[in-house]
Design a protein around this motif. Structure first.
Motif, PDB file in Angstrom:
ATOM      1  N   VAL A 150      42.628  32.078  38.767  1.00  0.00           N
ATOM      2  CA  VAL A 150      43.166  33.665  39.063  1.00  0.00           C
ATOM      3  C   VAL A 150      43.638  34.163  37.737  1.00  0.00           C
ATOM      4  O   VAL A 150      44.736  33.390  36.861  1.00  0.00           O
ATOM      5  CB  VAL A 150      44.357  33.427  39.796  1.00  0.00           C
ATOM      6  N   THR A 151      43.069  35.191  37.017  1.00  0.00           N
ATOM      7  CA  THR A 151      44.037  35.331  35.781  1.00  0.00           C
ATOM      8  C   THR A 151      44.485  36.758  36.545  1.00  0.00           C
ATOM      9  O   THR A 151      43.640  37.764  37.340  1.00  0.00           O
ATOM     10  CB  THR A 151      42.511  34.904  35.187  1.00  0.00           C
ATOM     11  N   GLU A 152      45.186  37.423  35.013  1.00  0.00           N
ATOM     12  CA  GLU A 152      45.908  39.201  35.845  1.00  0.00           C
ATOM     13  C   GLU A 152      45.683  39.844  34.238  1.00  0.00           C
ATOM     14  O   GLU A 152      45.419  38.858  33.240  1.00  0.00           O
ATOM     15  CB  GLU A 152      46.950  38.752  35.700  1.00  0.00           C
ATOM     16  N   SER A 153      44.881  41.032  34.351  1.00  0.00           N
ATOM     17  CA  SER A 153      44.839  41.561  32.730  1.00  0.00           C
ATOM     18  C   SER A 153      45.050  43.394  33.389  1.00  0.00           C
ATOM     19  O   SER A 153      45.534  43.812  34.020  1.00  0.00           O
ATOM     20  CB  SER A 153      43.369  41.000  32.264  1.00  0.00           C
ATOM     21  N   GLY A 154      45.982  43.684  32.287  1.00  0.00           N
ATOM     22  CA  GLY A 154      46.508  44.999  32.377  1.00  0.00           C
ATOM     23  C   GLY A 154      47.803  45.307  32.889  1.00  0.00           C
ATOM     24  O   GLY A 154      48.260  44.287  32.838  1.00  0.00           O
ATOM     25  N   ASN A 155      47.522  45.889  34.268  1.00  0.00           N
ATOM     26  CA  ASN A 155      48.866  45.832  35.455  1.00  0.00           C
ATOM     27  C   ASN A 155      48.920  45.042  36.283  1.00  0.00           C
ATOM     28  O   ASN A 155      49.979  45.225  37.132  1.00  0.00           O
ATOM     29  CB  ASN A 155      49.240  47.792  35.384  1.00  0.00           C
ATOM     30  N   GLY A 156      47.434  43.921  36.261  1.00  0.00           N
ATOM     31  CA  GLY A 156      47.624  43.402  37.148  1.00  0.00           C
ATOM     32  C   GLY A 156      48.246  42.467  37.437  1.00  0.00           C
ATOM     33  O   GLY A 156      49.139  41.930  36.811  1.00  0.00           O
ATOM     34  N   SER A 157      49.238  42.398  39.107  1.00  0.00           N
ATOM     35  CA  SER A 157      49.653  41.543  39.244  1.00  0.00           C
ATOM     36  C   SER A 157      49.716  40.422  40.525  1.00  0.00           C
ATOM     37  O   SER A 157      48.471  41.022  41.222  1.00  0.00           O
ATOM     38  CB  SER A 157      52.103  41.567  39.542  1.00  0.00           C
ATOM     39  N   VAL A 158      49.727  39.404  40.845  1.00  0.00           N
ATOM     40  CA  VAL A 158      50.423  38.495  41.688  1.00  0.00           C
ATOM     41  C   VAL A 158      51.614  38.054  42.403  1.00  0.00           C
ATOM     42  O   VAL A 158      52.026  37.510  41.776  1.00  0.00           O
ATOM     43  CB  VAL A 158      49.308  37.388  42.386  1.00  0.00           C
ATOM     44  N   THR A 159      51.792  38.591  43.456  1.00  0.00           N
ATOM     45  CA  THR A 159      53.563  37.953  44.064  1.00  0.00           C
ATOM     46  C   THR A 159      53.419  36.938  45.224  1.00  0.00           C
ATOM     47  O   THR A 159      52.543  37.855  45.680  1.00  0.00           O
ATOM     48  CB  THR A 159      54.839  38.880  43.806  1.00  0.00           C
ATOM     49  N   GLY A 160      54.382  36.718  45.624  1.00  0.00           N
ATOM     50  CA  GLY A 160      54.354  35.604  46.910  1.00  0.00           C
ATOM     51  C   GLY A 160      55.040  34.577  46.654  1.00  0.00           C
ATOM     52  O   GLY A 160      55.411  34.366  45.965  1.00  0.00           O
ATOM     53  N   ASN A 161      55.210  33.893  48.372  1.00  0.00           N
ATOM     54  CA  ASN A 161      55.292  32.753  48.319  1.00  0.00           C
ATOM     55  C   ASN A 161      54.961  31.363  48.283  1.00  0.00           C
ATOM     56  O   ASN A 161      54.076  30.810  49.786  1.00  0.00           O
ATOM     57  CB  ASN A 161      56.315  32.923  48.966  1.00  0.00           C
ATOM     58  N   PRO A 162      53.750  30.401  47.570  1.00  0.00           N
ATOM     59  CA  PRO A 162      53.742  31.295  45.976  1.00  0.00           C
ATOM     60  C   PRO A 162      52.707  32.297  45.633  1.00  0.00           C
ATOM     61  O   PRO A 162      52.356  32.580  46.841  1.00  0.00           O
ATOM     62  CB  PRO A 162      53.601  30.436  45.429  1.00  0.00           C
ATOM     63  N   ALA A 163      53.208  32.224  44.217  1.00  0.00           N
ATOM     64  CA  ALA A 163      51.819  33.158  44.088  1.00  0.00           C
ATOM     65  C   ALA A 163      50.658  33.012  44.117  1.00  0.00           C
ATOM     66  O   ALA A 163      49.832  33.816  44.818  1.00  0.00           O
ATOM     67  CB  ALA A 163      52.385  33.860  42.593  1.00  0.00           C
ATOM     68  N   VAL A 164      50.398  32.184  43.908  1.00  0.00           N
ATOM     69  CA  VAL A 164      48.928  31.503  44.018  1.00  0.00           C
ATOM     70  C   VAL A 164      48.805  29.555  44.817  1.00  0.00           C
ATOM     71  O   VAL A 164      49.933  29.411  44.616  1.00  0.00           O
ATOM     72  CB  VAL A 164      47.887  31.417  43.072  1.00  0.00           C
ATOM     73  N   GLN A 184      54.345  35.420  52.016  1.00  0.00           N
ATOM     74  CA  GLN A 184      52.677  34.600  53.176  1.00  0.00           C
ATOM     75  C   GLN A 184      52.652  34.151  51.277  1.00  0.00           C
ATOM     76  O   GLN A 184      53.123  34.990  50.793  1.00  0.00           O
ATOM     77  CB  GLN A 184      52.605  34.866  53.426  1.00  0.00           C
ATOM     78  N   PRO A 185      51.638  33.546  50.780  1.00  0.00           N
ATOM     79  CA  PRO A 185      51.614  33.376  48.906  1.00  0.00           C
ATOM     80  C   PRO A 185      50.320  34.900  48.861  1.00  0.00           C
ATOM     81  O   PRO A 185      49.722  35.117  49.889  1.00  0.00           O
ATOM     82  CB  PRO A 185      50.383  31.904  49.083  1.00  0.00           C
ATOM     83  N   GLY A 186      50.698  34.593  47.607  1.00  0.00           N
ATOM     84  CA  GLY A 186      50.302  36.451  47.332  1.00  0.00           C
ATOM     85  C   GLY A 186      48.087  36.015  47.399  1.00  0.00           C
ATOM     86  O   GLY A 186      47.760  36.875  48.082  1.00  0.00           O
ATOM     87  N   ILE A 187      47.588  34.464  46.626  1.00  0.00           N
ATOM     88  CA  ILE A 187      46.110  33.826  46.633  1.00  0.00           C
ATOM     89  C   ILE A 187      46.425  33.528  47.197  1.00  0.00           C
ATOM     90  O   ILE A 187      47.162  31.988  46.799  1.00  0.00           O
ATOM     91  CB  ILE A 187      45.600  34.518  45.236  1.00  0.00           C
ATOM     92  N   ARG A 188      45.400  32.805  48.042  1.00  0.00           N
ATOM     93  CA  ARG A 188      45.088  31.433  48.800  1.00  0.00           C
ATOM     94  C   ARG A 188      43.507  31.365  48.094  1.00  0.00           C
ATOM     95  O   ARG A 188      42.649  31.578  49.029  1.00  0.00           O
ATOM     96  CB  ARG A 188      45.492  31.249  50.268  1.00  0.00           C
ATOM     97  N   ASP A 189      43.334  30.045  47.212  1.00  0.00           N
ATOM     98  CA  ASP A 189      42.408  29.858  46.269  1.00  0.00           C
ATOM     99  C   ASP A 189      41.311  28.566  47.212  1.00  0.00           C
ATOM    100  O   ASP A 189      41.937  28.139  47.248  1.00  0.00           O
ATOM    101  CB  ASP A 189      41.906  30.765  46.363  1.00  0.00           C
ATOM    102  N   GLN A 190      40.182  28.288  46.975  1.00  0.00           N
ATOM    103  CA  GLN A 190      39.605  26.716  47.080  1.00  0.00           C
ATOM    104  C   GLN A 190      40.270  26.144  45.642  1.00  0.00           C
ATOM    105  O   GLN A 190      39.922  25.019  45.742  1.00  0.00           O
ATOM    106  CB  GLN A 190      38.401  26.809  46.993  1.00  0.00           C
ATOM    107  N   GLY A 191      40.198  26.698  45.211  1.00  0.00           N
ATOM    108  CA  GLY A 191      40.514  26.138  43.536  1.00  0.00           C
ATOM    109  C   GLY A 191      39.884  26.945  42.087  1.00  0.00           C
ATOM    110  O   GLY A 191      40.417  26.031  41.574  1.00  0.00           O
TER     111      GLY A 191
END
Length: 276
Positions: free
Chosen positions: A195-209, A185-192
């Motif tokens: 989505v930001t990443e900092s440090g070691n934060g990561s988003v993966t999925g199909n798609p990521a967002v 599934q997608p990593g993050i599903r939002d209303q629009g």
């Protein structure tokens, strides 16, 4: 001239005996018909009572359903669960027994035979008695939470530190009774939002967002055919506001199910609280 004897002595006795025989036959017939009517009514009452016992047995099985043992059974014909066999009804009108079969992932057959007290005890003259067999197909209706991503949100998301969001479906280590993993599934599903990443934060999925404009307040309060308020009303454990840890609770070697803060031990399915 021929003489005819007309001696009628004793005729009254013969007529009286004949009348008694006829009356006796009528009385015996009426008595037999009444007895048969009573037996038919009694048998019908026992049949209806036995049907009520079987129906109560089916309902009791549904009301006392234990998902930790019933839902994990193998499908028929590999496995079955014995009911009873002489389980008394709550109102004491009879006893029931039978079997429960798993027909599919969420489909079960409950087969129950009920008997009234006299039939079950075998005290009916001539043996036999009444019994009724009732089968009910019941289905577990899982709540549809509409999980279309690992994280669903209405606002912006910032992943910092070691935070990670992964939309891939995977089986936790040690879990042997899970279904095969589903599609990613997608990593993050939002209303629009952003989505930001900092440090070691990561988003993966199909798609990521993925952006989904249909997300609104009802997305987080309505789940299939149930609302949050309906689910909350059925809760049997209520906790006030506070900070809680999702830890299991043990009483020696046993899982302490009386502790309201016992969240089970899902990461260790072989432990005492693994299926709680």
């Amino acid at each position: 001239m021929k003489r005819i004897l007309r001696d009628e002595r004793g005729m009254a006795l013969a007529v009286a005996i004949f009348a008694l025989v006829v009356v006796g036959a009528l009385v015996a017939g009426a008595f037999f018909a009444g007895t048969q009517e009573q037996r038919v009514g009694e048998n019908q009452r026992r049949v209806m009572t036995s049907f009520g016992v079987a129906e109560a047995g089916v309902q009791e099985r549904v009301m006392s359903w234990d998902p930790t043992t019933m839902n994990k059974r193998n499908s028929y014909p590999q496995d079955s669960v014995v009911i009873g066999p002489n389980q008394p009804t709550p109102n004491g009108t009879g006893s029931y027994g039978g079997y429960s079969y798993k027909l599919g992932p969420n489909l079960f057959l409950i087969d129950v035979t009920g008997r009234d007290n006299a039939s079950a005890a075998g005290v009916i003259a001539g043996g036999g008695g009444a019994r009724q067999r009732l089968g009910m197909i019941t289905r577990i209706a899982p709540i549809d939470f509409g999980i279309h991503a690992s994280l669903t949100t209405q606002g912006s998301t910032n992943l910092a530190g070691n935070a990670a969001v992964n939309g891939a479906d995977s089986i936790p280590s040690g879990w042997t009774s899970c279904d095969p993993p589903g599609p990613a599934q997608p990593g993050i599903r939002d209303q629009g939002g952003n989505v930001t990443e900092s440090g070691n934060g990561s988003v993966t999925g199909n798609p990521a967002v993925v952006n989904d404009p249909s997300i609104n307040n009802n997305t987080f309060t309505t789940f299939g055919g149930a609302t949050y308020d309906q689910l909350a009303a059925r809760a049997n454990v209520t906790l006030g506001s506070g900070v809680y840890k999702t830890n299991p609770a043990f009483n020696g070697a046993l899982c302490d199910k009386t502790d309201l803060l016992n969240w089970g031990d899902g990461m260790n399915p072989l432990s005492a609280c693994g299926s709680y």
